[in-house]
Design a protein around this motif. Structure first.
Motif, PDB file in Angstrom:
ATOM      1  N   THR A 109      44.310  36.262  39.497  1.00 36.33           N
ATOM      2  CA  THR A 109      44.417  37.463  38.668  1.00 36.33           C
ATOM      3  C   THR A 109      43.392  37.520  37.540  1.00 36.33           C
ATOM      4  N   SER A 110      42.413  36.628  37.556  1.00 37.85           N
ATOM      5  CA  SER A 110      41.358  36.632  36.546  1.00 37.85           C
ATOM      6  C   SER A 110      40.101  37.293  37.118  1.00 37.85           C
ATOM      7  N   THR A 111      39.129  37.569  36.255  1.00 37.01           N
ATOM      8  CA  THR A 111      37.887  38.191  36.715  1.00 37.01           C
ATOM      9  C   THR A 111      36.925  37.158  37.306  1.00 37.01           C
ATOM     10  N   LEU A 112      37.196  35.882  37.045  1.00 40.90           N
ATOM     11  CA  LEU A 112      36.412  34.796  37.625  1.00 40.90           C
ATOM     12  C   LEU A 112      37.333  33.922  38.473  1.00 40.90           C
ATOM     13  N   ARG A 113      36.783  33.297  39.490  1.00 42.33           N
ATOM     14  CA  ARG A 113      37.601  32.422  40.334  1.00 42.33           C
ATOM     15  C   ARG A 113      38.102  31.219  39.535  1.00 42.33           C
ATOM     16  N   ALA A 114      39.286  30.754  39.881  1.00 42.58           N
ATOM     17  CA  ALA A 114      39.877  29.601  39.202  1.00 42.58           C
ATOM     18  C   ALA A 114      39.192  28.326  39.668  1.00 42.58           C
ATOM     19  N   ARG A 115      38.939  27.420  38.740  1.00 43.07           N
ATOM     20  CA  ARG A 115      38.298  26.141  39.083  1.00 43.07           C
ATOM     21  C   ARG A 115      39.104  25.369  40.124  1.00 43.07           C
ATOM     22  N   SER A 116      40.421  25.440  39.998  1.00 45.15           N
ATOM     23  CA  SER A 116      41.281  24.671  40.891  1.00 45.15           C
ATOM     24  C   SER A 116      41.487  25.346  42.251  1.00 45.15           C
ATOM     25  N   LEU A 117      41.060  26.611  42.367  1.00 47.57           N
ATOM     26  CA  LEU A 117      41.184  27.352  43.629  1.00 47.57           C
ATOM     27  C   LEU A 117      39.864  28.077  43.927  1.00 47.57           C
ATOM     28  N   PRO A 118      38.796  27.334  44.109  1.00 50.97           N
ATOM     29  CA  PRO A 118      37.465  27.955  44.229  1.00 50.97           C
ATOM     30  C   PRO A 118      37.289  28.839  45.458  1.00 50.97           C
ATOM     31  N   ASP A 119      38.105  28.648  46.473  1.00 51.33           N
ATOM     32  CA  ASP A 119      37.968  29.442  47.696  1.00 51.33           C
ATOM     33  C   ASP A 119      38.840  30.697  47.702  1.00 51.33           C
ATOM     34  N   VAL A 120      39.612  30.890  46.653  1.00 48.04           N
ATOM     35  CA  VAL A 120      40.501  32.049  46.576  1.00 48.04           C
ATOM     36  C   VAL A 120      39.800  33.161  45.794  1.00 48.04           C
ATOM     37  N   PRO A 121      39.699  34.370  46.376  1.00 50.41           N
ATOM     38  CA  PRO A 121      38.978  35.453  45.691  1.00 50.41           C
ATOM     39  C   PRO A 121      39.720  35.969  44.469  1.00 50.41           C
ATOM     40  N   THR A 122      38.996  36.643  43.604  1.00 51.91           N
ATOM     41  CA  THR A 122      39.615  37.353  42.492  1.00 51.91           C
ATOM     42  C   THR A 122      40.167  38.681  43.015  1.00 51.91           C
ATOM     43  N   MET A 123      40.990  39.341  42.216  1.00 52.50           N
ATOM     44  CA  MET A 123      41.508  40.646  42.610  1.00 52.50           C
ATOM     45  C   MET A 123      40.369  41.642  42.828  1.00 52.50           C
ATOM     46  N   ALA A 124      39.351  41.577  41.977  1.00 49.82           N
ATOM     47  CA  ALA A 124      38.212  42.486  42.140  1.00 49.82           C
ATOM     48  C   ALA A 124      37.507  42.234  43.472  1.00 49.82           C
ATOM     49  N   GLU A 125      37.318  40.964  43.793  1.00 51.70           N
ATOM     50  CA  GLU A 125      36.689  40.619  45.069  1.00 51.70           C
ATOM     51  C   GLU A 125      37.562  41.039  46.250  1.00 51.70           C
ATOM     52  N   ALA A 126      38.878  41.058  46.005  1.00 51.99           N
ATOM     53  CA  ALA A 126      39.818  41.440  47.068  1.00 51.99           C
ATOM     54  C   ALA A 126      40.003  42.945  47.176  1.00 51.99           C
ATOM     55  N   GLY A 127      39.331  43.704  46.302  1.00 53.57           N
ATOM     56  CA  GLY A 127      39.368  45.159  46.408  1.00 53.57           C
ATOM     57  C   GLY A 127      40.165  45.893  45.351  1.00 53.57           C
ATOM     58  N   VAL A 128      40.696  45.164  44.337  1.00 53.86           N
ATOM     59  CA  VAL A 128      41.468  45.814  43.274  1.00 53.86           C
ATOM     60  C   VAL A 128      40.648  45.754  41.980  1.00 53.86           C
ATOM     61  N   SER A 129      40.057  46.865  41.612  1.00 49.53           N
ATOM     62  CA  SER A 129      39.203  46.887  40.418  1.00 49.53           C
ATOM     63  C   SER A 129      40.038  47.081  39.156  1.00 49.53           C
ATOM     64  N   GLY A 130      39.495  46.613  38.036  1.00 44.23           N
ATOM     65  CA  GLY A 130      40.166  46.800  36.754  1.00 44.23           C
ATOM     66  C   GLY A 130      41.454  46.027  36.604  1.00 44.23           C
ATOM     67  N   TYR A 131      41.595  44.956  37.371  1.00 48.63           N
ATOM     68  CA  TYR A 131      42.835  44.181  37.328  1.00 48.63           C
ATOM     69  C   TYR A 131      42.561  42.799  36.737  1.00 48.63           C
ATOM     70  N   GLU A 132      43.267  42.478  35.671  1.00 46.25           N
ATOM     71  CA  GLU A 132      43.191  41.130  35.085  1.00 46.25           C
ATOM     72  C   GLU A 132      44.508  40.820  34.387  1.00 46.25           C
TER      73      GLU A 132
END
Length: 334
Positions: free
Chosen positions: A234-257
């Protein structure tokens, strides 16, 4: 060279003069040193708004020894849990503004004013923001057998029928994360409130509820064990502990944090030099390798603005964001 005898009275007078002179010379240094202390050097109480063992308490006990070292005076952690953080916040709001009593809260500090309109303090004016220590993203997870393989799949399914998502309670970070997801995507989700994050996560792993906006630190082990499947952070940058998991923006949901975070605040009316001393000590504490390592171990990052000049603006922006979401979605604590 002949020995020179000095009478005892003369030697005593000379010693007295030297001592007095030394004390006179030292006085300005001692005064300046004492003035550099917060509240005259008495112990500083770091009031935590939640019980021992929680995230806010962990942050307080991680940073307190480093604040002691930076300030050169005792820092005591005191847990004052209750009323969704209102007891602790109210206590600090009423305290003397000399820096001896500080509040270490959670991101709920920005939510409480909108959930509880009749607070015993004004959250916007009763405090002096000093710092935001760290930010922690959540992660949208699902039951491993759930048919959605991506956030886009979740949106598609939710447009066909409302999907259930679990949370740790009405008005919790997980509840608000789901509400913001609805707002940003135009879908309808059904909120299933539990008494705590543990029971909610257990039911998601068990397949009773398909979705959960989980805390990264508490869900990481289950994700690695395959008991939960991550869809997006749910952050604008990928989590260090989950580097392969996309952000919401990368997943297609803009303006979400959605971030969980820990602020430190003092009472309103704090003198500029006291505030500057405390901010500098907090910044120094956050530079400690063990503190940084602990924050990253929990899936977070130190607040992006090392100077902490934007901490107050960040808190105000969070208050405005959640006030809008809570009003538009009709969220209550009941």
């Amino acid at each position: 060279m002949s020995n020179i005898c000095i009478p005892i009275d003369a030697r005593l007078s000379r010693r007295t003069l030297i001592t007095a002179a030394g004390a006179t010379l030292a006085a300005p240094w001692i005064g300046a040193h004492a003035q550099g202390k917060i509240a005259g050097g008495k112990p500083i109480t770091l009031v935590v708004s939640y019980p021992p063992g929680g995230g806010a308490d962990l942050m307080a006990r991680t940073i307190a020894p480093r604040l002691e070292a930076a300030l050169g005076q005792t820092v005591v952690v005191e847990n004052k849990a209750g009323a969704s953080g209102q007891l602790a916040a109210g206590h600090v709001a009423r305290a003397a503004a000399d820096g001896s009593v500080l509040l270490l809260d959670a991101s709920s500090f920005a939510v409480t004013p909108s959930l509880f309109p009749k607070l015993p303090y004004n959250a916007s004016t009763a405090f002096t923001p000093l710092a935001v220590l760290a930010t922690f993203p959540n992660v949208l997870v699902c039951t491993p057998s759930f048919e959605a393989k991506s956030v886009k799949d979740v949106i598609r399914l939710a447009k066909a029928r409302p999907l259930d998502y679990a949370s740790s309670g009405n008005g919790s970070a997980q509840h608000l994360a789901g509400a913001l997801f609805e707002q940003r995507t135009g879908v309808t989700l059904t909120h299933v409130a539990y008494r705590g994050g543990g029971p909610a996560m257990n039911d998601v792993m068990g397949g009773q509820v398909p979705l959960f906006f989980a805390n990264v630190a508490s869900s990481l082990g289950h994700i690695k064990a395959g008991k939960l499947r991550p869809l997006a952070v749910t952050s604008t940058l990928r989590a260090r502990s989950l580097p392969d998991v996309p952000t919401m923006a990368e997943a297609g949901v803009s303006g979400y944090e959605v971030l969980e975070w820990n602020p430190i605040l003092g009472p309103a009316g704090m003198a500029a030099d006291v505030k500057a001393t405390l901010v500098a000590a907090i910044r120094k504490a956050l530079e400690d390798a063990e503190v940084l390592g602990r924050i990253r171990q929990l899936g977070g990052d130190v607040f992006a603005d090392a100077s902490q000049q934007s901490a107050g603006k960040f808190i105000a922006a969070q208050q405005a964001l959640w006030a809008k979401v809570i009003k538009e979605r009709g969220i209550t604590t009941g």
